[in-house]
Design an enzyme around this catalytic site. Structure first.
Site, PDB file in Angstrom:
ATOM      1  N   ASP A  45      59.448  13.680  55.527  1.00 46.47           N
ATOM      2  CA  ASP A  45      59.824  12.988  56.760  1.00 46.47           C
ATOM      3  C   ASP A  45      60.084  11.515  56.441  1.00 46.47           C
ATOM      4  O   ASP A  45      59.352  10.887  55.676  1.00 46.47           O
ATOM      5  CB  ASP A  45      58.692  13.120  57.795  1.00 46.47           C
ATOM      6  CG  ASP A  45      59.156  12.767  59.190  1.00 46.47           C
ATOM      7  OD1 ASP A  45      59.157  13.661  60.048  1.00 46.47           O
ATOM      8  OD2 ASP A  45      59.521  11.587  59.428  1.00 46.47           O
ATOM      9  N   ILE A  46      61.133  10.969  57.062  1.00 45.43           N
ATOM     10  CA  ILE A  46      61.535   9.583  56.792  1.00 45.43           C
ATOM     11  C   ILE A  46      60.546   8.587  57.405  1.00 45.43           C
ATOM     12  O   ILE A  46      60.475   7.430  56.995  1.00 45.43           O
ATOM     13  CB  ILE A  46      62.971   9.337  57.334  1.00 45.43           C
ATOM     14  CG1 ILE A  46      63.630   8.161  56.638  1.00 45.43           C
ATOM     15  CG2 ILE A  46      62.973   9.143  58.830  1.00 45.43           C
ATOM     16  CD1 ILE A  46      65.110   8.034  56.945  1.00 45.43           C
ATOM     17  N   HIS A 115      62.199  22.418  63.311  1.00 48.13           N
ATOM     18  CA  HIS A 115      61.462  22.006  62.105  1.00 48.13           C
ATOM     19  C   HIS A 115      59.971  22.089  62.368  1.00 48.13           C
ATOM     20  O   HIS A 115      59.505  21.851  63.474  1.00 48.13           O
ATOM     21  CB  HIS A 115      61.858  20.585  61.691  1.00 48.13           C
ATOM     22  CG  HIS A 115      61.860  19.615  62.825  1.00 48.13           C
ATOM     23  ND1 HIS A 115      62.903  19.536  63.727  1.00 48.13           N
ATOM     24  CD2 HIS A 115      60.949  18.716  63.230  1.00 48.13           C
ATOM     25  CE1 HIS A 115      62.629  18.614  64.630  1.00 48.13           C
ATOM     26  NE2 HIS A 115      61.446  18.106  64.361  1.00 48.13           N
TER      27      HIS A 115
HETATM   28  P1  5GP Z   1      60.498  15.832  66.294  1.00 42.81           P
HETATM   29  O1  5GP Z   1      60.176  14.622  67.121  1.00 42.81           O
HETATM   30  O2  5GP Z   1      61.856  16.395  66.631  1.00 42.81           O
HETATM   31  O3  5GP Z   1      59.408  16.869  66.294  1.00 42.81           O
HETATM   32  O4  5GP Z   1      60.531  15.323  64.800  1.00 42.81           O
HETATM   33  C1  5GP Z   1      61.662  14.782  64.188  1.00 42.81           C
HETATM   34  C2  5GP Z   1      61.200  14.226  62.863  1.00 42.81           C
HETATM   35  O5  5GP Z   1      62.313  14.001  62.045  1.00 42.81           O
HETATM   36  C3  5GP Z   1      60.453  12.890  62.972  1.00 42.81           C
HETATM   37  O6  5GP Z   1      59.161  12.995  62.393  1.00 42.81           O
HETATM   38  C4  5GP Z   1      61.352  11.904  62.248  1.00 42.81           C
HETATM   39  O7  5GP Z   1      60.640  10.902  61.572  1.00 42.81           O
HETATM   40  C5  5GP Z   1      62.128  12.815  61.323  1.00 42.81           C
HETATM   41  N1  5GP Z   1      63.453  12.295  61.008  1.00 42.81           N
HETATM   42  C6  5GP Z   1      64.367  11.817  61.879  1.00 42.81           C
HETATM   43  N2  5GP Z   1      65.484  11.436  61.229  1.00 42.81           N
HETATM   44  C7  5GP Z   1      65.261  11.705  59.917  1.00 42.81           C
HETATM   45  C8  5GP Z   1      66.056  11.520  58.740  1.00 42.81           C
HETATM   46  O8  5GP Z   1      67.178  11.031  58.755  1.00 42.81           O
HETATM   47  N3  5GP Z   1      65.497  11.933  57.564  1.00 42.81           N
HETATM   48  C9  5GP Z   1      64.246  12.468  57.488  1.00 42.81           C
HETATM   49  N4  5GP Z   1      63.797  12.818  56.296  1.00 42.81           N
HETATM   50  N5  5GP Z   1      63.468  12.641  58.575  1.00 42.81           N
HETATM   51  C10 5GP Z   1      63.974  12.254  59.765  1.00 42.81           C
END
Ligand code: 5GP
Length: 158
Positions: A45-46, A115
């Site tokens: 995760d970034i 994810h």
């Molecule tokens: P959600 O909020 O949808 O459950 O999680 C999305 C996740 O994707 C977050 O933890 C966020 O930090 C990660 N994320 C968003 N954009 C990117 C990216 O460009 N690269 C990576 N590696 N992770 C990302």
């Protein structure tokens, strides 16, 4: 839980058909991969909640749980389980592991390519779930039983 590009995807309406994760899977955007097989991949995760925060994603396009083939979901969980065990074998601070999946905006989903989050936990990591008001006053058992019955009926009609 969102990085800059995830945030941008949401600002564009949240349902960008070419999510940042699809671009990562296609090699169009960089990411630190730790795993890939015929159904899923995993990359860091970034914006990690804790060091070691990894995302397990299906290779096929599935925005939500409803769109995810069960066999792919099974593989996602199996790979998350392996990654959790691997994290425990590293030097990363890890007294526990959380698995977390957000299905829908209300659940906190920001990237609409499903994810499964895997992130190590330890007592001093500063991460806490915010529980709703009233949590410590549980509802009557009958209410819980009725809710369970409604879910059983919905499952039976599946
Ligand atoms: P959600 O909020 O949808 O459950 O999680 C999305 C996740 O994707 C977050 O933890 C966020 O930090 C990660 N994320 C968003 N954009 C990117 C990216 O460009 N690269 C990576 N590696 N992770 C990302």
């Amino acid at each position: 839980m969102q990085g800059e590009q995830g945030r941008n995807a949401v600002q564009r309406g949240g349902f960008d058909p070419h999510t940042v994760f699809e671009k990562i899977l296609a090699g169009e955007l960089p990411a630190t991969f730790v795993y890939r097989d015929d159904l899923v991949a995993a990359f860091m995760d970034i914006q990690p909640i804790t060091p070691g925060h990894t995302l397990v994603v299906p290779l096929l396009k599935a925005a939500t749980l409803a769109e995810l083939p069960p066999a792919t979901g099974e593989r996602m969980f199996a790979v998350a389980q392996r990654i959790g065990a691997a994290i425990r074998r590293t030097e990363l601070a890890c007294e526990g592991i959380n698995l977390f999946l957000a299905d829908g905006v209300a659940a906190g989903q920001t990237v609409f390519h499903l994810h499964l989050h895997v992130f190590p936990r330890h007592a001093e990591d500063g991460f806490r779930w915010k529980l709703p008001d009233g949590y410590y006053t549980p509802p009557p058992r009958e209410e819980i039983a009725n809710t369970g019955a409604a879910i059983r009926a919905a499952l039976a009609a599946d």
